[in-house]
Design an enzyme around this catalytic site. Structure first.
Site, mmCIF file in Angstrom:
data_model
loop_
_atom_site.group_PDB
_atom_site.id
_atom_site.type_symbol
_atom_site.label_atom_id
_atom_site.label_comp_id
_atom_site.label_asym_id
_atom_site.label_seq_id
_atom_site.Cartn_x
_atom_site.Cartn_y
_atom_site.Cartn_z
ATOM 1 C CG ASP A 150 -11.650 6.774 -54.038
ATOM 2 O OD1 ASP A 150 -11.478 6.878 -55.354
ATOM 3 O OD2 ASP A 150 -12.420 7.179 -53.431
ATOM 4 C CG ASP A 153 -12.405 8.726 -58.613
ATOM 5 O OD1 ASP A 153 -11.935 8.128 -57.954
ATOM 6 O OD2 ASP A 153 -13.676 8.961 -58.594
#
Length: 416
Positions: A45, A277
């Site tokens: 992430d 992201d």
């Protein structure tokens, strides 16, 4: 990017590359991580910073904070047994407490552990050890590894997560690796592959779905379209994006010159607050961009509030979406903007969703955060330099992996 390739090729051992796997219908990207000698698959992430796994015996809750069985959290293992690790050291007097954008939340204790990815072992890495989890798992991941700024870590002073003391920022995994001299270049690169039609209609683990490279770049084919731009900073007091030297870094955010798509003649979509992201499935763009792009589908895509996406028949023709960053235009393959939802309309047509969604208005609404998620990242190699605070984007060569994408019942948005 070619210079970066040549530089890394000349430095044996500097590029530590590990393969990413796909889970949850290829909407999650996982890599194998060891805490001491215990191995887990963790979500990669770039939209958060903490590394964590559940402690053996953790308590599971639903998103309404009601206790449920551990099977509902659906972690891939029983969790981390900190008591069985010879290299684990607890950090008394602190707590880990985080909530993600999709409503998942976790809390627990904090400790230091040897954390290994590939053949890169970071000693004394600070980690969260989760004792309470509200988590929508996929049966494979057992936590998350965050790669954003130390300012976005969520460790606090005090032992009660419900009564947060002062935040205690610390070095995330890759920052520690650089500090410990484990890579010769202070950068890491991510290449996320688009899943095949077969894999994205299956809940099985897809073993090869991209790469993360530490100290270099991954072995994927690219073309001669690239740009290096500063990471967007923020005013720490107002959390409003600012350019300049007196800024604080949180996310891997970029200035975007404009967004467009095939057949469009309007210049719009400028924003200085759009985040790269890997933990978010869709691209969340300004309302005027999302609405105009959906209307350009043939037939048009229509916003469906129940699904939280723009829906359209799967036979629709999709425009090619483009994003201009630093004066360079990057293209998003139409295959990344059309994926099956597994349902049909009233006429029996299979319904798909666009990979680009409404993130809110770009003006007059402070606090809106826009995201270039997996839809965009499938099409680039993203290289993050944590020393120069720069991002290099390189357009990937077109590739085919078996058809359009498929989303689960709810797409992921795991920024914090």
């Amino acid at each position: 990017m070619q210079a970066l390739r040549e530089s890394q090729a000349a430095q044996a051992g500097s590029n530590i590359t590990t393969v990413l796997a796909g889970s949850d219908f290829d909407e999650e990207y996982l890599t194998s991580v060891k805490f001491g000698e215990q191995e887990f698959m963790l979500i990669v992430d770039t939209g958060s910073s903490d590394t964590w796994a559940p402690q053996v015996g953790y308590a599971c809750f639903n998103l309404d904070n009601k206790p449920v069985s551990q099977s509902q959290c659906a972690f891939g293992t029983a969790g981390f047994d900190s008591n069985a690790s010879a290299t684990f050291r607890a950090d008394p007097g602190t707590n880990f407490n985080i909530e993600y954008a999709d409503g998942e939340f976790l809390s627990g204790t904090v400790g230091f552990e040897t954390v290994t990815v590939g053949n890169m072992a970071v000693a004394n890495q600070e980690i969260g050890v989760v004792t309470k989890a509200a988590w929508d798992g996929d049966g494979f991941n057992s936590g998350l590894m965050g790669f954003a700024s130390p300012n976005l870590t969520f460790v606090f002073n005090g032992t009660n997560p419900d009564d947060e003391g002062p935040q205690l920022p610390y070095n995330p995994f890759f920052y520690s690796a650089v500090q410990q001299g484990l890579v010769s270049e202070p950068l890491f690169s991510v290449a996320l592959d688009r899943g095949s039609f077969v894999a994205e209609n299956s809940s099985d683990l897809d073993q090869n779905l991209g790469f993360i490279a530490f100290g270099g770049i991954p072995p994927v084919e690219v073309i001669d379209i690239a740009v290096t731009v500063p990471i967007q900073g923020y005013n720490a007091a107002t959390f409003i994006p600012e350019n300049g030297t007196d800024v604080t870094y949180f996310y891997y955010a970029l200035d975007v010159e404009f967004m467009s798509f095939t057949g469009n003649e309007e210049v719009f979509g400028t924003t200085n607050n759009i985040i790269l992201d890997s933990g978010t499935t869709l691209d969340y763009v300004p309302t005027e961009v999302a609405d105009a792009f959906a209307a350009a589908f043939d037939p048009p895509a229509v916003k469906d509030d129940d699904f939280g996406v723009y829906t359209v028949v799967c036979t629709a023709t999709v425009p090619e979406f483009t994003v201009n960053i630093g004066g360079v235009t990057f293209t998003v393959d139409p295959a990344d903007n059309l994926f099956p939802l597994g349902i049909q309309d009233d006429e029996g047509n299979d319904l798909c969703a666009s990979g680009t969604f409404d993130g809110g208005p770009s003006t007059g609404a402070e606090g809106n955060v826009f995201i270039l998620g997996d839809t965009f990242m499938h099409n680039v190699v993203a290289t993050f330099n944590i020393e120069t605070d720069e991002i290099t984007l390189t357009q990937r060569a077109p590739y085919t992996s078996g058809g359009s994408r498929r989303a689960p019942a709810s797409v992921r948005r795991r920024g914090v």
